[in-house]
Design a protein around this motif. Structure first.
Motif, PDB file in Angstrom:
ATOM      1  N   LYS A   1      17.989 -31.773  -2.335  1.00  0.00           N
ATOM      2  CA  LYS A   1      16.952 -32.751  -2.649  1.00  0.00           C
ATOM      3  C   LYS A   1      16.036 -32.159  -3.688  1.00  0.00           C
ATOM      4  CE  LYS A   1      13.328 -35.611  -0.571  1.00  0.00           C
ATOM      5  NZ  LYS A   1      12.658 -35.996   0.695  1.00  0.00           N
TER       6      LYS A   1
ATOM      7  N   GLY B   1      18.321 -34.854   1.334  1.00  0.00           N
ATOM      8  CA  GLY B   1      18.487 -35.563   0.071  1.00  0.00           C
ATOM      9  C   GLY B   1      19.828 -35.217  -0.525  1.00  0.00           C
TER      10      GLY B   1
ATOM     11  N   GLU C   1      16.198 -40.229 -10.899  1.00  0.00           N
ATOM     12  CA  GLU C   1      15.085 -39.356 -11.262  1.00  0.00           C
ATOM     13  C   GLU C   1      14.356 -39.972 -12.444  1.00  0.00           C
ATOM     14  OE1 GLU C   1      16.100 -34.735 -10.072  1.00  0.00           O
ATOM     15  OE2 GLU C   1      16.645 -35.426 -12.073  1.00  0.00           O
TER      16      GLU C   1
ATOM     17  N   THR D   1      20.285 -42.644   3.064  1.00  0.00           N
ATOM     18  CA  THR D   1      19.723 -41.339   2.696  1.00  0.00           C
ATOM     19  C   THR D   1      20.152 -40.301   3.731  1.00  0.00           C
ATOM     20  OG1 THR D   1      17.808 -42.382   1.648  1.00  0.00           O
ATOM     21  CG2 THR D   1      17.580 -40.074   2.245  1.00  0.00           C
TER      22      THR D   1
ATOM     23  N   HIS E   1      22.558 -44.564  -4.209  1.00  0.00           N
ATOM     24  CA  HIS E   1      22.363 -45.829  -4.906  1.00  0.00           C
ATOM     25  C   HIS E   1      23.720 -46.371  -5.346  1.00  0.00           C
ATOM     26  CE1 HIS E   1      17.897 -45.298  -5.680  1.00  0.00           C
ATOM     27  NE2 HIS E   1      18.265 -44.108  -5.236  1.00  0.00           N
TER      28      HIS E   1
ATOM     29  N   ASN F   1      17.104 -49.534  -5.189  1.00  0.00           N
ATOM     30  CA  ASN F   1      16.663 -48.662  -4.101  1.00  0.00           C
ATOM     31  C   ASN F   1      17.888 -48.095  -3.388  1.00  0.00           C
ATOM     32  OD1 ASN F   1      13.822 -49.146  -4.387  1.00  0.00           O
ATOM     33  ND2 ASN F   1      14.145 -51.174  -3.489  1.00  0.00           N
ATOM     34  N   PRO F   2      17.725 -46.991  -2.642  1.00  0.00           N
ATOM     35  CA  PRO F   2      18.879 -46.387  -1.973  1.00  0.00           C
ATOM     36  C   PRO F   2      19.418 -47.279  -0.858  1.00  0.00           C
ATOM     37  CG  PRO F   2      16.864 -45.338  -1.247  1.00  0.00           C
ATOM     38  CD  PRO F   2      16.487 -46.235  -2.385  1.00  0.00           C
TER      39      PRO F   2
ATOM     40  N   THR G   1      12.070 -41.832  -8.686  1.00  0.00           N
ATOM     41  CA  THR G   1      12.874 -40.694  -8.258  1.00  0.00           C
ATOM     42  C   THR G   1      13.243 -40.865  -6.796  1.00  0.00           C
ATOM     43  OG1 THR G   1      11.830 -39.193  -9.837  1.00  0.00           O
ATOM     44  CG2 THR G   1      12.902 -38.189  -7.928  1.00  0.00           C
ATOM     45  N   ASP G   2      14.536 -40.831  -6.498  1.00  0.00           N
ATOM     46  CA  ASP G   2      14.973 -40.982  -5.109  1.00  0.00           C
ATOM     47  C   ASP G   2      16.312 -40.301  -4.918  1.00  0.00           C
ATOM     48  OD1 ASP G   2      16.434 -42.395  -2.783  1.00  0.00           O
ATOM     49  OD2 ASP G   2      14.336 -42.970  -2.518  1.00  0.00           O
ATOM     50  N   TYR G   3      16.373 -39.400  -3.932  1.00  0.00           N
ATOM     51  CA  TYR G   3      17.580 -38.618  -3.688  1.00  0.00           C
ATOM     52  C   TYR G   3      18.407 -39.194  -2.539  1.00  0.00           C
ATOM     53  CZ  TYR G   3      15.148 -35.572  -6.872  1.00  0.00           C
ATOM     54  OH  TYR G   3      14.494 -35.079  -7.974  1.00  0.00           O
ATOM     55  N   GLY G   4      18.504 -40.533  -2.532  1.00  0.00           N
ATOM     56  CA  GLY G   4      19.407 -41.231  -1.641  1.00  0.00           C
ATOM     57  C   GLY G   4      20.574 -41.798  -2.422  1.00  0.00           C
TER      58      GLY G   4
END
Length: 470
Positions: free
Chosen positions: A119, A97, A56, A90, A69, A86-87, A64-67
């Motif tokens: 998510k 998410g 986030e 996902t 990592h 990057n994720p 911001t990414d809800y995968g």
């Protein structure tokens, strides 16, 4: 889980926490001897660490990414993000998410990842499920599914798991609201992370608690770390039975802190405790102890550890040398670096309005602090700092001040933008940068602004020293 607590707790974000836990070298590890550590740590061949997390940024925008990592480390304090941060995968069901991923090596040597089904920051979203993946090597993730934990109209935040040898099953603990209206730590038991037993209350001290994290089988005790009143505290028990844990430790915090992650070093008797602050793009803080039974912790200097950029609510496990090397080979280390200040370790080199400076992390845009260290424009044995988000521009000095200027193709620009990397003037394990065309001057910060100056005093040597990491 970051905190979305009951009405009695702080409003606002977050789920979270995981279990064992730097700038990790992005080069293959040399073979190391097996380490036989106590229960609750690693299996004998482990020699490095893997961290899972989501990301986030401060504005919940870029970054911001809800995968899922991953990052790796050789020292568990400084981390190399994989896949350019990057994720790797996902969720494709539920909220689409995740938050609060947890990574664990199972009894058969393979891995399982579990995570909150959520998510973003809609804390009113209540899921009875958690996300689950299997992985043989952390390079591929298979068998994606959601595991149902309960039928209540409430959440299943910050799931973690541990092996309960007495039951011959895995225990999945998570935060959920009980009939009294406050968050407690629940538990379900499973042998396959496909189906689970009915939920039970694992820990209910009579007040709101979230973010359970376990250290199992340490000198006759089992430890449960959790968030209480914006503080990280612990309970312990000689058994793993639900209801058997009692709070005992002195709490630690740095502002409002949650999402404890506790792990033991692979090379010493030191235990580390990491916690996360509430805000989006929260900051991790860390403490150390050589005796969990003491219930006391000493804060670590931020010089000693660096979290992956934008990382939130991490989960950590130990891995082998081969697994570490294979992860780097498969996913790659970032093509960029961040530069941390030696004497202001909460600050990183960035550009702002095209001026070079050091600012406290986090900030927007976080990409202002990402640099490609390319061969020197005037001498390829030196280095130039190319901006990631303004790639036609490099840091160069002008009237001894550093600014982000467009490359005009002149020899003067090339010379002004070229520096020689040397051993850190304040710490030889860090780095300093000497000007190519003003060789008596080094990059340093003064009132947080970057410039090139002659260096003579201890303070100036610290101002001119940086960690090149991620």
């Amino acid at each position: 889980m970051e905190t979305k607590m009951s009405a009695t707790l702080r409003p606002g974000p977050q789920p979270s926490r995981r279990r064992f836990l730097g700038m990790a070298a992005a080069t293959p590890l040399a073979a190391t001897g097996a380490l036989a550590l106590g229960a609750g740590t690693a299996h004998a061949a482990d020699s490095a660490y893997a961290m899972c997390y989501f990301t986030e940024s401060t504005s919940l925008g870029a970054g911001t990414d809800y995968g899922l990592h991953l990052a790796v480390s050789t020292d568990s304090l400084n981390w190399t993000p994989l896949n350019q941060n990057n994720p790797l995968v996902t969720p494709t069901a539920g909220a689409l998410g995740l938050r609060d991923p947890f990574l664990m090596r199972k009894q058969d040597g393979t891995f399982v990842v579990i995570a909150t089904d959520l998510k973003g920051t809609d804390w009113s979203y209540n899921s009875q499920y958690i996300h689950v993946w299997d992985s043989a090597d952390l390079r591929t993730f298979t068998g994606y599914r959601r595991l149902k934990l309960h039928d209540m109209t409430t959440h299943s935040w910050a799931p973690e798991a541990f092996w309960d040898a007495g039951r011959g099953q895995y225990a999945v603990i998570y935060s959920s609201v009980n009939s009294s209206g406050h968050n407690v730590i629940m538990v379900n038991y499973t042998s396959d992370f496909v189906t689970a037993s009915a939920p039970q209350v694992f820990f209910d001290p009579g007040y709101d608690v979230i973010d359970g994290d376990m250290a199992v089988g340490v000198n006759g005790y089992n430890y449960l770390f959790f968030k209480k009143n914006q503080t990280l505290v612990a309970a312990r028990s000689t058994s793993l039975n639900p209801g058997s844990f009692r709070e005992f430790s002195t709490g630690v915090a740095h502002g409002g802190t949650e999402a404890p992650t506790v792990y033991k070093s692979l090379t010493s008797i030191t235990w580390y405790l990491w916690g996360d602050t509430y805000t989006p793009n929260g900051v991790f803080y860390a403490w150390r102890s050589t005796d969990l039974a003491s219930g006391t912790w000493t804060a670590l200097d931020q010089k000693t550890y660096t979290q992956p950029v934008n990382s939130k609510h991490c989960g950590i496990t130990t891995i082998t040398t081969a697994e570490y090397n294979n992860l780097i080979a498969t996913w790659g280390a970032p093509a960029w670096n961040r530069l941390k200040s030696y004497n202001y370790p909460d600050r990183y080199v960035r550009h702002f309005d095209y001026v070079g400076r050091i600012d406290a992390y986090p900030f927007d845009l976080y990409t202002d602090s990402l640099w490609k260290l390319v061969p020197g424009l005037a001498d390829s044995s030196g280095v130039s700092f190319q901006s990631v988000n303004n790639p036609t521009r490099h840091l160069r000095h002008y009237n001894y001040e550093l600014r982000l200027d467009a490359n005009d193709g002149t020899s003067t620009y090339a010379a002004d933008a070229t520096f020689y990397r040397t051993a850190g003037l304040a710490d030889s394990t860090w780095a300093s940068f000497r000007s190519y065309n003003n060789p008596t001057r080094y990059i340093r910060h003064s009132n947080y602004v970057l410039r090139i100056d002659p260096i003579s005093t201890a303070t100036e040597r610290q101002d001119a020293t940086f960690r090149v990491g991620y």
